[in-house]
Design a protein around this motif. Sequence first.
Motif, PDB file in Angstrom:
ATOM      1  N   LEU A   9      -6.872  -4.321  -0.882  1.00 52.51           N
ATOM      2  CA  LEU A   9      -6.396  -5.419  -1.730  1.00 52.51           C
ATOM      3  C   LEU A   9      -4.876  -5.535  -1.624  1.00 52.51           C
ATOM      4  N   TYR A  10      -4.397  -4.251  -1.586  1.00 51.16           N
ATOM      5  CA  TYR A  10      -2.609  -4.332  -1.156  1.00 51.16           C
ATOM      6  C   TYR A  10      -2.276  -4.772   0.140  1.00 51.16           C
ATOM      7  N   GLU A  11      -3.148  -4.302   0.970  1.00 53.18           N
ATOM      8  CA  GLU A  11      -2.668  -4.721   2.545  1.00 53.18           C
ATOM      9  C   GLU A  11      -2.991  -6.163   2.713  1.00 53.18           C
ATOM     10  N   GLN A  12      -4.062  -6.902   2.018  1.00 46.51           N
ATOM     11  CA  GLN A  12      -4.281  -8.273   1.994  1.00 46.51           C
ATOM     12  C   GLN A  12      -3.208  -9.105   1.510  1.00 46.51           C
ATOM     13  N   GLY A  43       0.949  -1.347  -0.077  1.00 44.28           N
ATOM     14  CA  GLY A  43      -0.073  -0.021   0.000  1.00 44.28           C
ATOM     15  C   GLY A  43       0.758   1.346  -0.062  1.00 44.28           C
ATOM     16  N   THR A  44       2.078   1.228   0.478  1.00 43.12           N
ATOM     17  CA  THR A  44       2.854   2.305   0.422  1.00 43.12           C
ATOM     18  C   THR A  44       3.171   2.876  -1.034  1.00 43.12           C
ATOM     19  N   MET A  45       3.023   2.320  -1.811  1.00 45.78           N
ATOM     20  CA  MET A  45       3.271   2.510  -3.465  1.00 45.78           C
ATOM     21  C   MET A  45       2.268   3.689  -3.725  1.00 45.78           C
ATOM     22  N   LEU A  46       0.933   3.535  -3.198  1.00 44.10           N
ATOM     23  CA  LEU A  46      -0.124   4.339  -3.324  1.00 44.10           C
ATOM     24  C   LEU A  46      -0.157   5.485  -2.727  1.00 44.10           C
ATOM     25  N   ASN A  47       0.934   5.770  -1.815  1.00 38.28           N
ATOM     26  CA  ASN A  47       1.009   7.039  -1.216  1.00 38.28           C
ATOM     27  C   ASN A  47       1.905   7.825  -1.836  1.00 38.28           C
ATOM     28  N   ARG A  48       2.588   7.308  -3.030  1.00 35.75           N
ATOM     29  CA  ARG A  48       3.571   8.277  -3.575  1.00 35.75           C
ATOM     30  C   ARG A  48       3.004   9.271  -4.675  1.00 35.75           C
ATOM     31  N   ASP A  49       3.810  10.029  -5.264  1.00 26.79           N
ATOM     32  CA  ASP A  49       3.308  11.045  -6.279  1.00 26.79           C
ATOM     33  C   ASP A  49       2.754  10.147  -7.451  1.00 26.79           C
ATOM     34  N   SER A  50       3.294   9.033  -7.705  1.00 28.05           N
ATOM     35  CA  SER A  50       3.078   8.151  -8.959  1.00 28.05           C
ATOM     36  C   SER A  50       1.901   7.107  -8.650  1.00 28.05           C
ATOM     37  N   ALA A  51       1.046   7.670  -7.928  1.00 29.20           N
ATOM     38  CA  ALA A  51       0.085   6.568  -7.272  1.00 29.20           C
ATOM     39  C   ALA A  51      -0.883   6.193  -8.606  1.00 29.20           C
TER      40      ALA A  51
END
Length: 289
Positions: A203-206, A175-183
Amino acid sequence: MKKFKMLLSAFLLCLTTMTYAAKVDTLQVASNAMGKTYKAAVVLPNSYAKSKTGFPVMYLLHGAYGHFGDWLKNTPNKKLVHNLADQYNMIIVMPEGETFSFYLDSPVNKESQFETFITQEVVQKVDKTYRTIANKNGRVITGLSMGGHGALYLSARHPDLFCAAGSMSGAVDMGTMLNRDSAAQVVKLMQPVFGDKSGNTELYEQNSVLRMADKLKANKLPLIIDCGVDDFLIEPNRELHRRLVYNKVDHDYTERPGAHTWEYWENSLPYHVLFFNKILLKNQQVTKK
């Protein structure tokens, strides 16, 4: 005459280096699960050609946006993997994981089944093609970034295949990826894996390694995990470390200077191989008894 002798000496030195250096194969691995063939780079130590015994295998996974040849062409020292294979007498396999598979089996796309590909098709192909120690006591797995997530994820779900696992700068919280500028780009890249739900944080967390602390404890596999202090993934790795400590999971955890770079991973990989080598040697000694 003197110049000729110098040239001859240089030639013989090059010949010796060529003769006694690790060999690189490009292995074609057919995937029945995905209906296509992928490549894997296989580094055989120099000792392989002169021996009739089985060799331990380290599976080395690449990161996001990458491919199977990354570890051979992107490290500052282009002979890093060759040298480690020779030094520790192990086969090193670098399979294809595509740019954003995260080494998962997609629930929506039959053409993205990389958990099955690595744990069944690649391992089986390697054991059939080379003289390996074809059981978990002779197999280890590690990787960088997406590959760090993949190594911990696959070993947690398949403890019957590996005797140890590692992660370098691992994307252990997807889920960390979705917190970046390139989400938005991440959501698009993850569509082959999660389809229309690729923006769903749950879904990412699971599928995150952070959710697998209990499984990692139950499996009791030796783990080595590290991350650079300037890496954007440092906080998820610290959280994984905290959860493993809380669950009393034995693991080797290190933070070093560095960021999400090939210079960092070139420095990190030898520590992983040294860690694995001790376990592999112990397993071989137990087997011989």
